[in-house]
Write an enzyme that holds these catalytic residues in place. Structure first.
Site, PDB file in Angstrom:
ATOM      1  N   ASP A   1      28.366  52.431   5.851  1.00  0.00           N
ATOM      2  CA  ASP A   1      27.275  51.459   5.871  1.00  0.00           C
ATOM      3  C   ASP A   1      26.098  52.046   6.664  1.00  0.00           C
ATOM      4  O   ASP A   1      26.284  52.646   7.717  1.00  0.00           O
ATOM      5  CB  ASP A   1      27.751  50.152   6.511  1.00  0.00           C
ATOM      6  CG  ASP A   1      26.808  48.998   6.214  1.00  0.00           C
ATOM      7  OD1 ASP A   1      27.219  48.055   5.513  1.00  0.00           O
ATOM      8  OD2 ASP A   1      25.654  49.030   6.709  1.00  0.00           O
TER       9      ASP A   1
ATOM     10  N   ASN B   1      31.649  39.356   1.374  1.00  0.00           N
ATOM     11  CA  ASN B   1      30.709  38.242   1.345  1.00  0.00           C
ATOM     12  C   ASN B   1      30.393  37.949  -0.117  1.00  0.00           C
ATOM     13  O   ASN B   1      29.972  38.838  -0.850  1.00  0.00           O
ATOM     14  CB  ASN B   1      29.425  38.607   2.103  1.00  0.00           C
ATOM     15  CG  ASN B   1      29.678  38.876   3.580  1.00  0.00           C
ATOM     16  OD1 ASN B   1      30.468  38.194   4.214  1.00  0.00           O
ATOM     17  ND2 ASN B   1      29.021  39.885   4.121  1.00  0.00           N
TER      18      ASN B   1
ATOM     19  N   GLN C   1      25.894  37.578   1.690  1.00  0.00           N
ATOM     20  CA  GLN C   1      25.762  38.699   0.745  1.00  0.00           C
ATOM     21  C   GLN C   1      24.287  39.022   0.524  1.00  0.00           C
ATOM     22  O   GLN C   1      23.481  38.130   0.240  1.00  0.00           O
ATOM     23  CB  GLN C   1      26.435  38.363  -0.592  1.00  0.00           C
ATOM     24  CG  GLN C   1      26.432  39.563  -1.549  1.00  0.00           C
ATOM     25  CD  GLN C   1      27.201  39.305  -2.841  1.00  0.00           C
ATOM     26  OE1 GLN C   1      27.670  38.188  -3.098  1.00  0.00           O
ATOM     27  NE2 GLN C   1      27.320  40.339  -3.656  1.00  0.00           N
TER      28      GLN C   1
ATOM     29  N   VAL D   1      23.485  42.385  -1.000  1.00  0.00           N
ATOM     30  CA  VAL D   1      23.447  43.326  -2.126  1.00  0.00           C
ATOM     31  C   VAL D   1      24.383  42.786  -3.203  1.00  0.00           C
ATOM     32  O   VAL D   1      25.588  42.626  -2.965  1.00  0.00           O
ATOM     33  CB  VAL D   1      23.875  44.748  -1.707  1.00  0.00           C
ATOM     34  CG1 VAL D   1      23.839  45.687  -2.915  1.00  0.00           C
ATOM     35  CG2 VAL D   1      22.980  45.279  -0.585  1.00  0.00           C
TER      36      VAL D   1
ATOM     37  N   HIS E   1      31.145  44.375  -3.109  1.00  0.00           N
ATOM     38  CA  HIS E   1      31.548  45.412  -2.155  1.00  0.00           C
ATOM     39  C   HIS E   1      32.453  44.809  -1.104  1.00  0.00           C
ATOM     40  O   HIS E   1      32.344  43.639  -0.745  1.00  0.00           O
ATOM     41  CB  HIS E   1      30.332  46.071  -1.504  1.00  0.00           C
ATOM     42  CG  HIS E   1      29.365  45.104  -0.900  1.00  0.00           C
ATOM     43  ND1 HIS E   1      28.457  44.404  -1.672  1.00  0.00           N
ATOM     44  CD2 HIS E   1      29.174  44.703   0.367  1.00  0.00           C
ATOM     45  CE1 HIS E   1      27.735  43.617  -0.886  1.00  0.00           C
ATOM     46  NE2 HIS E   1      28.158  43.772   0.359  1.00  0.00           N
TER      47      HIS E   1
END
Ligand code: AMP
Length: 114
Positions: free
Chosen positions: A32, A87, A94, A96, A100
């Site tokens: 990240d 998320n 969330q 993006v 993920h």
């Protein structure tokens, strides 16, 4: 926005760089860019599913792979304890909209999350 047009779609297509940790036919794991702990890795499917709530029965193997890769990443990073977070939706945090899974560890983690 189609999830293939997100920043993660661009990472998958090699258009922007990432710090890769693990890759296989179904997913990619990378660090990240704004880590919340000493270890903070994202595991994303190559298939652009926007969020977990949009996954279907057809994604069973892919979702199982994401969890197994999360555990593999934790082992690769030398973690004995870690947290996995997904998320799903803006109100859950969330940002993006390409599914993920976060693998977070390397420090004590409080519960419950905010
Ligand atoms: P979420 O809030 O669950 O949607 O998580 C999105 C995560 O993606 C955040 O933790 C961001 O720091 C991370 N992120 C955004 N852009 C990048 C990037 N280019 N490379 C790596 N991580 C990123």
């Amino acid at each position: 926005m189609a999830s293939s047009d997100t920043i993660f779609g661009r990472i998958l297509r090699g258009e922007i760089p990432c710090q890769e940790v693990y890759a296989d036919d179904l997913c990619l794991a990378f660090r990240d860019v704004n880590p919340q702990a000493p270890v903070h890795v994202l595991v994303i499917p190559r298939e652009p599913i926007p969020q977990l709530g949009e996954a279907t029965d057809a994604h069973q193997a892919l979702l199982g792979n994401l969890l197994l890769v999360a555990a593999k990443v934790a082992r690769l990073e030398g973690l004995e304890s870690w947290r996995t977070v997904i998320n799903s939706g803006a109100e859950a945090g969330q940002t993006v909209f390409h599914l993920h899974l976060h693998v977070i560890g390397g420090r004590p983690l409080a519960w419950p999350p905010g």
